[in-house]
Write a protein that holds these residues in place. Structure first.
Motif, PDB file in Angstrom:
ATOM      1  N   THR A   1       6.323  -7.394  13.404  1.00 50.99           N
ATOM      2  CA  THR A   1       5.797  -6.124  12.703  1.00 50.99           C
ATOM      3  C   THR A   1       6.805  -4.709  13.194  1.00 50.99           C
ATOM      4  OG1 THR A   1       3.533  -6.854  13.116  1.00 50.99           O
ATOM      5  CG2 THR A   1       3.625  -4.542  12.553  1.00 50.99           C
ATOM      6  N   GLU A   2       6.855  -4.023  11.795  1.00 49.47           N
ATOM      7  CA  GLU A   2       7.921  -2.957  11.936  1.00 49.47           C
ATOM      8  C   GLU A   2       7.231  -1.604  11.936  1.00 49.47           C
ATOM      9  OE1 GLU A   2      12.335  -1.654  10.199  1.00 49.47           O
ATOM     10  OE2 GLU A   2      11.239  -3.476   9.634  1.00 49.47           O
TER      11      GLU A   2
ATOM     12  N   TRP B   1       0.920  -1.171   0.002  1.00 50.21           N
ATOM     13  CA  TRP B   1       0.019  -0.118  -0.092  1.00 50.21           C
ATOM     14  C   TRP B   1       0.925   1.399  -0.178  1.00 50.21           C
ATOM     15  CZ3 TRP B   1      -5.376  -0.637   1.335  1.00 50.21           C
ATOM     16  CH2 TRP B   1      -5.933  -1.790   1.592  1.00 50.21           C
ATOM     17  N   GLU B   2       0.625   2.138  -1.030  1.00 49.59           N
ATOM     18  CA  GLU B   2       1.554   3.279  -1.102  1.00 49.59           C
ATOM     19  C   GLU B   2       0.625   4.641  -1.282  1.00 49.59           C
ATOM     20  OE1 GLU B   2       5.464   5.206  -3.361  1.00 49.59           O
ATOM     21  OE2 GLU B   2       4.701   3.159  -3.527  1.00 49.59           O
TER      22      GLU B   2
ATOM     23  N   VAL C   1       3.343  -1.083   3.908  1.00 49.94           N
ATOM     24  CA  VAL C   1       2.613   0.029   4.050  1.00 49.94           C
ATOM     25  C   VAL C   1       3.412   1.145   4.157  1.00 49.94           C
ATOM     26  CG1 VAL C   1       0.922   1.118   5.210  1.00 49.94           C
ATOM     27  CG2 VAL C   1       0.576  -1.268   5.060  1.00 49.94           C
ATOM     28  N   THR C   2       3.344   2.019   2.916  1.00 51.92           N
ATOM     29  CA  THR C   2       4.392   3.479   2.598  1.00 51.92           C
ATOM     30  C   THR C   2       3.304   4.646   2.538  1.00 51.92           C
ATOM     31  OG1 THR C   2       5.876   1.768   1.628  1.00 51.92           O
ATOM     32  CG2 THR C   2       6.173   4.361   1.461  1.00 51.92           C
TER      33      THR C   2
ATOM     34  N   ARG D   1       5.222  -4.052   7.599  1.00 52.29           N
ATOM     35  CA  ARG D   1       6.066  -2.948   7.891  1.00 52.29           C
ATOM     36  C   ARG D   1       5.504  -1.606   7.454  1.00 52.29           C
ATOM     37  NH1 ARG D   1      11.578  -1.015   4.575  1.00 52.29           N
ATOM     38  NH2 ARG D   1      12.625   0.035   6.345  1.00 52.29           N
ATOM     39  N   PHE D   2       5.315  -0.858   8.330  1.00 51.20           N
ATOM     40  CA  PHE D   2       4.864   0.493   8.123  1.00 51.20           C
ATOM     41  C   PHE D   2       5.846   1.710   8.023  1.00 51.20           C
ATOM     42  CE2 PHE D   2       1.660  -1.795  10.333  1.00 51.20           C
ATOM     43  CZ  PHE D   2       0.330  -1.455   9.715  1.00 51.20           C
ATOM     44  N   VAL D   3       5.979   2.377   6.819  1.00 54.65           N
ATOM     45  CA  VAL D   3       7.008   3.553   6.671  1.00 54.65           C
ATOM     46  C   VAL D   3       6.480   4.582   6.469  1.00 54.65           C
ATOM     47  CG1 VAL D   3       8.985   3.918   5.082  1.00 54.65           C
ATOM     48  CG2 VAL D   3       8.495   1.525   5.515  1.00 54.65           C
TER      49      VAL D   3
END
Length: 220
Positions: free
Chosen positions: A168-169, A109-110, A129-130, A149-151
């Motif tokens: 989860t990051e 997802w971006e 997820v960005t 990963r959430f960025v």
């Protein structure tokens, strides 16, 4: 309208009446718009949508091998029992949308905005997820987010409840008021990014364990 509430977070759900929904064989719609629809049990090799507006509909049992969604606007849409693993979703906004019992393994997802969105009992393992933005209430309940990963995302006031957050990051981003009560936090990564979150006192030990692992602290 019906709502889904977890602790202090309430999400307004899609307002749908099956009697008003027409069976459709495609999500493309006419002139880029699809309204009052029911799309069920499709098995596709590939699904690609761009610049489409989906309103007031149900997507049930959709299975695809490849999914690419760009510049979509969704309003009052339910996804249930769908397998959208490998999904690529970019530059879109979702309002009053629910995902129930869906597989979204390895999804990307971006630059997606979420407003009144619920993920319930969904598989989101290995998701990237960005720059996701919670512009309204969002709930993850009973979901698996292992190694997700959430960025650079804004998860302010988002609620996670009884989710699997193993590895989860969280990499950068904003988390003011993000509610992580009711979850095991001992396997989190990127703990230093989680400023101004909400937890229970009983979760401090798990959070400290995650922080110690992240900082490679040794107890002797």
């Amino acid at each position: 309208m019906d709502t889904r509430t977890v602790r202090e977070t309430s999400v307004t759900l899609p307002d749908l009446d099956d009697a008003d929904l027409d069976e459709v064989g495609s999500l493309e719609g006419e002139h880029g718009k699809l309204r009052d629809f029911r799309y069920a049990e499709a098995r596709l090799r590939e699904l690609s949508l761009s610049g489409t507006q989906l309103m007031d509909g149900r997507v049930i049992g959709l299975t695809t091998q490849r999914v690419r969604l760009e510049e979509l606007r969704l309003n009052s849409v339910e996804f249930s029992d769908c397998d959208l693993s490998g999904l690529r979703w970019e530059d879109s906004k979702l309002s009053r949308v629910t995902f129930t019992d869906c597989k979204l393994l390895g999804a990307a997802w971006e630059n997606v905005a979420l407003d009144d969105v619920v993920f319930e009992r969904c598989k989101l393992d290995y998701t990237a997820v960005t720059r996701l933005r919670a512009v309204g209430p969002v709930i993850f309940t009973g979901c698996s987010l292992r190694e997700a990963r959430f960025v650079g995302s804004d998860l302010s006031d988002v609620t996670f409840d009884e989710c699997d957050l193993h590895l989860t990051e969280f990499d950068g981003g904003t988390y003011r008021g993000c509610d992580l009560r009711g979850n095991d936090l001992s396997g989190l990564r990127g703990v230093s990014a989680l400023k101004k979150i909400i937890i229970d006192r009983s979760q401090l030990q798990g959070l400290a364990q995650a922080f110690a692992a992240e900082q490679e602290i040794t107890f002797d």
